[in-house]
Motif scaffolding. Sequence first.
Motif, mmCIF file in Angstrom:
data_model
loop_
_atom_site.group_PDB
_atom_site.id
_atom_site.type_symbol
_atom_site.label_atom_id
_atom_site.label_comp_id
_atom_site.label_asym_id
_atom_site.label_seq_id
_atom_site.Cartn_x
_atom_site.Cartn_y
_atom_site.Cartn_z
ATOM 1 N N LEU A 71 8.626 4.932 -14.706
ATOM 2 C CA LEU A 71 7.339 6.260 -14.869
ATOM 3 C C LEU A 71 6.016 5.604 -14.662
ATOM 4 O O LEU A 71 6.113 6.394 -13.753
ATOM 5 C CB LEU A 71 7.635 7.125 -15.966
ATOM 6 N N ALA A 72 6.062 4.472 -14.814
ATOM 7 C CA ALA A 72 4.806 3.734 -14.731
ATOM 8 C C ALA A 72 4.531 3.472 -13.542
ATOM 9 O O ALA A 72 3.773 3.229 -12.682
ATOM 10 C CB ALA A 72 4.807 2.409 -15.650
ATOM 11 N N CYS A 73 5.581 2.524 -12.721
ATOM 12 C CA CYS A 73 5.184 1.987 -11.702
ATOM 13 C C CYS A 73 5.221 3.335 -10.635
ATOM 14 O O CYS A 73 4.581 3.237 -9.646
ATOM 15 C CB CYS A 73 6.783 1.207 -11.201
ATOM 16 N N TRP A 74 6.377 4.668 -11.015
ATOM 17 C CA TRP A 74 6.085 5.549 -9.910
ATOM 18 C C TRP A 74 4.386 6.211 -9.544
ATOM 19 O O TRP A 74 3.487 6.431 -8.727
ATOM 20 C CB TRP A 74 6.592 6.563 -10.088
ATOM 21 N N MET A 75 3.841 6.019 -11.182
ATOM 22 C CA MET A 75 2.309 6.717 -10.729
ATOM 23 C C MET A 75 1.471 5.522 -10.732
ATOM 24 O O MET A 75 0.517 6.259 -9.549
ATOM 25 C CB MET A 75 2.625 7.292 -12.198
ATOM 26 N N VAL A 76 2.012 4.512 -10.348
ATOM 27 C CA VAL A 76 1.243 3.059 -9.717
ATOM 28 C C VAL A 76 1.259 2.888 -8.334
ATOM 29 O O VAL A 76 0.038 3.201 -7.422
ATOM 30 C CB VAL A 76 1.139 1.879 -10.770
ATOM 31 N N MET A 77 2.226 3.540 -7.488
ATOM 32 C CA MET A 77 2.856 3.910 -6.224
ATOM 33 C C MET A 77 2.309 4.574 -5.957
ATOM 34 O O MET A 77 2.011 4.781 -4.334
ATOM 35 C CB MET A 77 3.678 3.943 -6.143
ATOM 36 N N ILE A 78 1.351 5.900 -6.467
ATOM 37 C CA ILE A 78 1.267 6.910 -5.910
ATOM 38 C C ILE A 78 -0.227 6.370 -4.919
ATOM 39 O O ILE A 78 -0.539 7.384 -3.794
ATOM 40 C CB ILE A 78 1.435 8.141 -6.976
ATOM 41 N N PRO A 79 -0.728 6.052 -5.933
ATOM 42 C CA PRO A 79 -2.218 6.171 -5.349
ATOM 43 C C PRO A 79 -1.995 4.665 -3.842
ATOM 44 O O PRO A 79 -2.708 4.317 -2.414
ATOM 45 C CB PRO A 79 -3.648 5.439 -6.003
ATOM 46 N N VAL A 80 -1.712 3.325 -4.505
ATOM 47 C CA VAL A 80 -0.846 3.421 -3.008
ATOM 48 C C VAL A 80 -0.119 3.587 -2.233
ATOM 49 O O VAL A 80 -0.517 2.843 -0.652
ATOM 50 C CB VAL A 80 -0.096 1.945 -3.773
ATOM 51 N N VAL A 81 0.584 4.182 -2.022
ATOM 52 C CA VAL A 81 1.247 4.935 -0.839
ATOM 53 C C VAL A 81 0.459 5.744 -0.341
ATOM 54 O O VAL A 81 0.353 6.165 1.247
ATOM 55 C CB VAL A 81 2.789 5.493 -1.897
ATOM 56 N N ARG A 82 0.089 6.486 -0.909
ATOM 57 C CA ARG A 82 -1.216 7.465 -0.358
ATOM 58 C C ARG A 82 -2.378 6.956 0.761
ATOM 59 O O ARG A 82 -2.126 6.574 1.845
ATOM 60 C CB ARG A 82 -2.182 8.893 -1.085
ATOM 61 N N ARG A 83 -2.698 5.884 0.367
ATOM 62 C CA ARG A 83 -3.649 4.615 0.760
ATOM 63 C C ARG A 83 -3.236 3.973 2.273
ATOM 64 O O ARG A 83 -3.235 4.235 2.934
ATOM 65 C CB ARG A 83 -4.718 3.093 0.224
ATOM 66 N N GLN A 84 -1.173 4.008 1.730
ATOM 67 C CA GLN A 84 -0.871 3.106 3.036
ATOM 68 C C GLN A 84 -0.822 4.460 4.032
ATOM 69 O O GLN A 84 -0.667 4.364 5.662
ATOM 70 C CB GLN A 84 0.141 2.747 2.865
ATOM 71 N N ALA A 85 -1.043 5.838 4.061
ATOM 72 C CA ALA A 85 -0.123 6.734 4.443
ATOM 73 C C ALA A 85 -1.599 7.652 6.011
ATOM 74 O O ALA A 85 -1.265 7.986 6.802
ATOM 75 C CB ALA A 85 0.285 7.918 3.661
ATOM 76 N N ARG A 86 -2.909 6.782 4.827
ATOM 77 C CA ARG A 86 -3.602 7.207 5.923
ATOM 78 C C ARG A 86 -4.183 6.818 7.485
ATOM 79 O O ARG A 86 -3.771 5.526 7.480
ATOM 80 C CB ARG A 86 -5.062 6.857 5.018
ATOM 81 N N GLY A 87 -4.643 7.731 7.639
ATOM 82 C CA GLY A 87 -3.729 7.897 9.699
ATOM 83 C C GLY A 87 -2.863 7.470 10.224
ATOM 84 O O GLY A 87 -2.518 7.179 11.642
ATOM 85 N N LEU A 88 -1.747 7.600 9.424
ATOM 86 C CA LEU A 88 -0.570 7.212 10.551
ATOM 87 C C LEU A 88 -0.304 8.366 11.106
ATOM 88 O O LEU A 88 -0.184 9.718 10.670
ATOM 89 C CB LEU A 88 0.507 7.101 9.067
ATOM 90 N N GLU A 89 0.371 8.411 12.468
ATOM 91 C CA GLU A 89 1.244 9.617 12.980
ATOM 92 C C GLU A 89 2.077 9.664 12.079
ATOM 93 O O GLU A 89 2.870 9.297 11.658
ATOM 94 C CB GLU A 89 1.027 8.538 14.715
ATOM 95 N N ASN A 90 2.649 11.295 12.543
ATOM 96 C CA ASN A 90 3.720 11.631 11.896
ATOM 97 C C ASN A 90 4.785 12.105 12.474
ATOM 98 O O ASN A 90 5.565 12.902 13.875
ATOM 99 C CB ASN A 90 3.172 13.565 11.824
ATOM 100 N N ARG A 91 5.523 10.745 12.747
ATOM 101 C CA ARG A 91 6.865 9.864 13.614
ATOM 102 C C ARG A 91 7.535 9.316 13.041
ATOM 103 O O ARG A 91 7.310 8.565 11.445
ATOM 104 C CB ARG A 91 5.994 9.662 14.551
#
Length: 494
Positions: A277-297
Amino acid sequence: MAQNDLEARHLDTLDRDLGRFSKLELATAYVSRPLVAPGIALAFVLLAGLGSLMAFGQASNGLVVAIAAVFGAYMALNIGANDVANNMGPAVGANALTMGGAIAIAVIFETAGALIAGGDVVGTISKGIIAPESLGTQQVFIWAMMAALLSSALWVNLATWIGAPVSTTHSVVGGVMGAGIAAAGFSAVSWPTMGLIAASWVISPLLGGLIAAGFLWFIKARIIYRDDKIAAARIWVPVLIGIMAGAFSSYLALKGLSKVIKISFGTSLVIGLLIGLACWMVMIPVVRRQARGLENRNKSLKILFGIPLVVSAALLSFAHGANDVANAVGPLAAIVQASQSGSVTEAVSIPFWVMLIGAFGLSFGLFLFGPKLIRMVGSQITKLNPMRAYCVSLSAALTVIVASWLGLPVSSTHIAVGAIFGVGFFREWDAERRLRATQGAAPERPRVASDERRRRKLVRRSHVMTIAAAWVITVPAAAFLSGALFLMLQAIGG
């Protein structure tokens, strides 16, 4: 002018001579390069033997233990060269890790898994396959274990040389069984244990394939086939990382911390749940930062699955080190125990130096000889991308972890390759299903001919038969070789 011509000729001659020397140096380096890895391996094997002499002392069986340590180190090198490829092959094949990065991760986590959590399966390998009391004397038992070690190491070495990913667990189990039969007949073998192990050889690739296919189905249904793939990935990628972290934490708590404090299985599950659960919560903002600007493909999803794939590969290496170190040092631990106590029926206590031989042998074997089979497993069975490779690695890791916790020496090769086949066959089924749905919705579209569909298969059928044949022949080949070596050792030793 004549002086200048003479100097020019001298310079030309010097250039030609230097060119010859340069070519000679390059040729020497090219010829000697293949000898570097075997030279380092030989040095490690000899150091293992010398180290065992120092650790064991001047006991009457000191030389026998040293020879057994050499065989154990040789087997560990071959396991690293052949078996560890199954852990890192998917990540390398998906281009998520370079070969150097994969080897570095595998070395660290293989060693950690062997040293922290490798004890339970060692006991199964060394004492669960044959009945020690049926072998009679201490000397017969020692010869049987040495024959098992050497035969399995020779067989895996041959398989690695020809590029076949065989099961090192099959090899050592076949070796122990063959030596036991040669020493005391078929009654020496614990057939219920062999039956359980044989069942695991069938169950483990099927289970690995089903789990991998299940994860791939989940990723396709929840992420890949969604209209907004990136938004879906922001939700589910952290969940997948949390699942992986929770599984790893539960296993580490159950195996590692149990040597310090007593931890029940239920407590380890709670620890895994909390850390997951802790890793899930920590990775939420990390993945959001990685996803910024990515094309939908789909191509963009490979970036988001980079971290899960690397972590899953590390988890699989840890689990493999815990499970397969038994193949190298299980018989060696039994030899040390019999040599120290004079009894072949006492419980096996595993000296730390024995575990070190197994742990570092796995790492050296991978580093020196592993890249060839890593490429084979990662790219020659079916095409992998980071999402598929993640499913393979996580499925194989979970299966190996459960097996190691149960003390069952399953084949990591069967699990990993079964997971790769599971991913490939699921993709074939899913592509066929979608094709039928498309043709049903548009009857005017021409149907694909049956021979063309066969050509489009996503799993290379030739590898299915080759790998299956290698799996089938490993146990009888190792058993036959082990029996012959036992009779030879017994004749030499008197």
